[in-house]
Design a protein around this motif. Structure first.
Motif, PDB file in Angstrom:
ATOM      1  N   VAL A  65      -1.331 -44.727  -4.202  1.00 11.07           N
ATOM      2  CA  VAL A  65      -0.462 -45.525  -3.030  1.00 11.07           C
ATOM      3  C   VAL A  65      -1.261 -46.796  -2.879  1.00 11.07           C
ATOM      4  O   VAL A  65      -2.520 -46.537  -2.603  1.00 11.07           O
TER       5      VAL A  65
ATOM      6  N   ILE B 170      -6.284 -54.008  -6.124  1.00 11.73           N
ATOM      7  CA  ILE B 170      -7.210 -53.792  -7.510  1.00 11.73           C
ATOM      8  C   ILE B 170      -7.338 -52.304  -7.482  1.00 11.73           C
ATOM      9  O   ILE B 170      -7.314 -51.729  -8.706  1.00 11.73           O
TER      10      ILE B 170
ATOM     11  N   ILE C 187     -18.474 -62.189  -0.011  1.00  7.98           N
ATOM     12  CA  ILE C 187     -18.283 -61.172  -0.922  1.00  7.98           C
ATOM     13  C   ILE C 187     -17.458 -60.205   0.020  1.00  7.98           C
ATOM     14  O   ILE C 187     -16.167 -59.948  -0.541  1.00  7.98           O
TER      15      ILE C 187
ATOM     16  N   VAL D  27      -4.069 -47.733   7.696  1.00 10.27           N
ATOM     17  CA  VAL D  27      -2.775 -47.197   7.112  1.00 10.27           C
ATOM     18  C   VAL D  27      -2.987 -45.837   6.563  1.00 10.27           C
ATOM     19  O   VAL D  27      -1.971 -45.067   6.899  1.00 10.27           O
TER      20      VAL D  27
HETATM   21  C1  LIG Z   1     -10.789 -63.172   2.026  1.00 11.15           C
HETATM   22  C2  LIG Z   1     -11.595 -62.330   0.838  1.00 11.15           C
HETATM   23  C3  LIG Z   1     -12.412 -62.828  -0.107  1.00 11.15           C
HETATM   24  C4  LIG Z   1     -13.054 -61.740  -0.751  1.00 11.15           C
HETATM   25  N1  LIG Z   1     -14.095 -62.180  -1.699  1.00 11.15           N
HETATM   26  C5  LIG Z   1     -14.401 -61.320  -2.764  1.00 11.15           C
HETATM   27  C6  LIG Z   1     -15.299 -61.949  -3.632  1.00 11.15           C
HETATM   28  O1  LIG Z   1     -15.532 -63.122  -3.943  1.00 11.15           O
HETATM   29  N2  LIG Z   1     -15.589 -60.945  -4.645  1.00 11.15           N
HETATM   30  C7  LIG Z   1     -15.432 -59.603  -4.498  1.00 11.15           C
HETATM   31  O2  LIG Z   1     -15.865 -58.619  -5.377  1.00 11.15           O
HETATM   32  N3  LIG Z   1     -14.885 -59.081  -3.478  1.00 11.15           N
HETATM   33  C8  LIG Z   1     -14.274 -59.825  -2.577  1.00 11.15           C
HETATM   34  N4  LIG Z   1     -13.466 -59.445  -1.534  1.00 11.15           N
HETATM   35  C9  LIG Z   1     -13.412 -58.132  -1.391  1.00 11.15           C
HETATM   36  C10 LIG Z   1     -12.244 -57.341  -2.553  1.00 11.15           C
HETATM   37  O3  LIG Z   1     -11.355 -58.568  -2.708  1.00 11.15           O
HETATM   38  C11 LIG Z   1     -11.477 -56.296  -1.915  1.00 11.15           C
HETATM   39  O4  LIG Z   1     -12.568 -55.372  -1.696  1.00 11.15           O
HETATM   40  C12 LIG Z   1     -10.482 -55.667  -2.830  1.00 11.15           C
HETATM   41  O5  LIG Z   1      -9.747 -56.489  -3.404  1.00 11.15           O
HETATM   42  C13 LIG Z   1      -9.862 -54.595  -2.126  1.00 11.15           C
HETATM   43  O6  LIG Z   1      -8.611 -54.088  -3.067  1.00 11.15           O
HETATM   44  P1  LIG Z   1      -8.042 -52.717  -2.553  1.00 11.15           P
HETATM   45  O7  LIG Z   1      -7.198 -52.457  -3.839  1.00 11.15           O
HETATM   46  O8  LIG Z   1      -8.916 -51.565  -2.285  1.00 11.15           O
HETATM   47  O9  LIG Z   1      -7.105 -53.143  -1.326  1.00 11.15           O
HETATM   48  P2  LIG Z   1      -6.149 -53.915  -0.984  1.00 11.15           P
HETATM   49  O10 LIG Z   1      -6.240 -55.233  -1.923  1.00 11.15           O
HETATM   50  O11 LIG Z   1      -6.073 -54.304   0.527  1.00 11.15           O
HETATM   51  O12 LIG Z   1      -4.687 -53.202  -1.427  1.00 11.15           O
HETATM   52  C14 LIG Z   1      -4.068 -52.469  -0.644  1.00 11.15           C
HETATM   53  C15 LIG Z   1      -2.688 -52.447  -1.060  1.00 11.15           C
HETATM   54  O13 LIG Z   1      -1.998 -51.335  -0.196  1.00 11.15           O
HETATM   55  C16 LIG Z   1      -0.511 -51.802  -0.073  1.00 11.15           C
HETATM   56  N5  LIG Z   1      -0.122 -50.837   0.875  1.00 11.15           N
HETATM   57  C17 LIG Z   1      -0.270 -50.900   2.325  1.00 11.15           C
HETATM   58  N6  LIG Z   1       0.451 -49.990   2.897  1.00 11.15           N
HETATM   59  C18 LIG Z   1       1.240 -49.497   2.005  1.00 11.15           C
HETATM   60  C19 LIG Z   1       2.244 -48.342   2.179  1.00 11.15           C
HETATM   61  N7  LIG Z   1       2.338 -48.192   3.218  1.00 11.15           N
HETATM   62  N8  LIG Z   1       2.934 -47.982   0.873  1.00 11.15           N
HETATM   63  C20 LIG Z   1       2.503 -48.774  -0.329  1.00 11.15           C
HETATM   64  N9  LIG Z   1       1.678 -49.772  -0.484  1.00 11.15           N
HETATM   65  C21 LIG Z   1       0.841 -49.971   0.725  1.00 11.15           C
HETATM   66  C22 LIG Z   1      -0.886 -53.376   0.378  1.00 11.15           C
HETATM   67  O14 LIG Z   1       0.410 -54.047   0.124  1.00 11.15           O
HETATM   68  C23 LIG Z   1      -1.920 -53.826  -0.636  1.00 11.15           C
HETATM   69  O15 LIG Z   1      -1.448 -54.352  -1.960  1.00 11.15           O
HETATM   70  C24 LIG Z   1     -12.793 -60.262  -0.855  1.00 11.15           C
HETATM   71  C25 LIG Z   1     -11.777 -59.991   0.387  1.00 11.15           C
HETATM   72  C26 LIG Z   1     -11.072 -60.858   1.041  1.00 11.15           C
HETATM   73  C27 LIG Z   1     -10.257 -60.351   2.217  1.00 11.15           C
END
Ligand SMILES: Cc1cc2nc3c(=O)[nH]c(=O)nc-3n(C[C@H](O)[C@H](O)[C@H](O)COP(=O)(O)OP(=O)(O)OC[C@H]3O[C@@H](n4cnc5c(N)ncnc54)[C@H](O)[C@@H]3O)c2cc1C
Length: 294
Positions: free
Chosen positions: A12, A16, A163, A275
Motif C-alpha cells: 500500500v 519509493i 536530507i 495514514v
Molecule cells: C522535500 C524533501 C526533500 C528530501 N530530500 C531528500 C534527499 O535529498 N535525499 C534523500 O535520500 N531523501 C530525501 N528526502 C526523504 C525521502 O524523499 C523520503 O524519505 C522518501 O522519498 C519517502 O518515500 P516513501 O515511499 O516512504 O513515502 P512517500 O513518498 O510519502 O510515499 C507514500 C505514498 O503513499 C501514498 N498513499 C497515501 N495514502 C494512501 C492510501 N490510502 N492508499 C494508497 N496509497 C496511499 C501516497 O500517495 C504516496 O505516494 C526528502 C524528502 C522531502 C519531503
C-alpha cells in the motif's frame, strides 16, 4: 481495470518504499500488487522540468549503495546516473551571503562560518569522553549537548533539511543518524567512534558519493512503475483494512471513485505514518495514536 480479488501480498503506497518493495517481492517470485492513490507513482519524489531547468520538488540526491546500484542495473537505468563530484563546493546562505561549507577537518578549523567555542567543542569531543543519555534525544539537542547551538543553526540544520526536509528539534538522533549515536556509545567521542566504526565496517571502502539521475529522481520511480506494469494500480486508495479469522486481510479500495475490495494474504504498509495509523485502527486501536505521534 479491476484489482485481482485475492493477492499473495498487497503493498500500500507507491512512493519509493512501496515501489522498491513490490519490485523486490516480485523479483523473489511473490505475486505482489501495489496500490497508489495518485496517478503519478513516486510519492514525494517529484522531478519537474520548467523553462529548461530541472527542479526537484522532493529529494534531490541519494547516497550510492551496492543495493541501489543493483536496482538500477535490474531496471536498465545505470547509464542515467549522475555523480556529484565529491570535492564540489557546497554553500549555506547566512544572511544575504553564500558561505562555503568546510568539508575537511582543517577547513573546519579555518572556517569563519563557526566561532571559536564551536571549534573548541570539537576538540573537546576528540580529546574527551561523553555518554549518550539513556533515552533517545532529538538531533537538535544532540548537537547542542555535544557541540553548540551555532553548529546546529549554520551547518546541521541546513544539512538535515536537505536530507529529511524535517525539523531537527523533532527528528530522533538514533533514527536519523544512528552512526553518530553508535559512535558516542562505543567510544565516548563522535570522531573517535566514527573512525573505529569505519575500521570494523565490512565491504568496499571509499567515500559514499551523492548521486541523482540526468532527468531527475522521477527516473527511478518511473522505471520501477514500468517494470511493475499491470501489478501497479494507480488512482487506487485503500480506505479500510479488516483482519479476517484465517489471518488474511480484507482491504477496501476506492478505485478512481468506484468502491471495490480484495483479500490479501500479506500486507505491506508504506503510506505516511498518520495514514497507516488510521488504516490499521480496526486491527488495534492503539495504532492510530502511536503512529499518529511519529
Ligand atoms: C522535500 C524533501 C526533500 C528530501 N530530500 C531528500 C534527499 O535529498 N535525499 C534523500 O535520500 N531523501 C530525501 N528526502 C526523504 C525521502 O524523499 C523520503 O524519505 C522518501 O522519498 C519517502 O518515500 P516513501 O515511499 O516512504 O513515502 P512517500 O513518498 O510519502 O510515499 C507514500 C505514498 O503513499 C501514498 N498513499 C497515501 N495514502 C494512501 C492510501 N490510502 N492508499 C494508497 N496509497 C496511499 C501516497 O500517495 C504516496 O505516494 C526528502 C524528502 C522531502 C519531503
Amino acid at each position: 481495470m479491476s484489482v485481482t480479488r485475492h493477492v499473495a501480498a498487497l503493498v500500500v503506497g507507491g512512493g519509493i518504499s512501496g515501489l522498491v518493495c513490490a519490485f523486490a517481492l516480485r523479483k523473489a517470485g511473490i505475486d505482489a500488487q501495489l496500490v497508489e492513490t495518485s496517478p503519478r507513482p513516486g510519492g514525494v519524489i517529484n522531478s519537474v522540468i520548467r523553462d529548461g531547468f530541472l527542479l526537484e520538488l522532493g529529494p534531490q540526491s541519494f547516497s550510492a549503495t551496492a543495493q541501489l546500484h543493483q536496482l538500477c542495473e535490474d531496471l536498465g537505468i545505470s547509464d542515467q546516473i549522475v555523480q556529484a563530484p565529491p570535492r564540489a563546493p557546497r554553500y549555506v546562505l547566512i544572511g544575504d551571503e553564500l558561505q562555503p561549507v568546510p568539508l575537511t577537518p582543517p577547513a573546519f578549523f579555518m572556517s569563519s562560518l563557526i566561532n571559536g567555542s564551536t571549534k573548541w567543542a570539537l576538540l573537546r569531543d576528540i580529546l574527551g569522553k561523553s555518554t549518550p543519555p539513556d533515552g533517545d534525544e532529538s538531533v537538535a539537542s544532540f548537537v547542542r549537548r555535544k557541540f553548540s547551538a551555532q553548529l546546529l543553526d549554520r551547518l546541521v540544520g541546513p544539512l538535515v533539511s536537505g536530507i529529511y526536509a524535517g525539523d531537527p528539534e523533532r527528528l530522533s538522533i538514533r533514527s536519523a543518524f544512528p552512526q553518530l549515536y553508535e559512535a558516542e556509545k562505543v567510544a565516548g567521542s563522535i570522531l573517535r567512534g566514527m573512525l573505529r566504526l569505519a575500521k570494523t565496517r565490512k565491504g568496499p571502502r571509499g567515500r559514499p558519493t551523492l548521486q541523482t539521475f540526468r532527468e531527475g529522481n522521477q527516473t527511478l520511480a518511473s522505471a520501477i512503475s514500468r517494470k511493475l506494469g499491470a501489478a501497479l494500480f494507480a488512482q487506487t486508495s485503500v480506505t479500510e483494512i479488516v483482519k479476517r479469522s484465517d489471518g488474511s486481510f480484507e482491504v477496501r479500495l476506492d478505485v478512481n471513485g468506484r468502491q471495490e475490495s480484495l483479500t490479501a494474504q500479506s500486507l505491506v504498509m508504506t503510506t505516511p505514518t498518520d495514514v497507516t495509523g488510521k488504516l490499521l485502527v480496526q486491527l488495534d486501536s492503539q495504532f492510530e495514536s502511536l503512529l499518529g505521534s511519529v
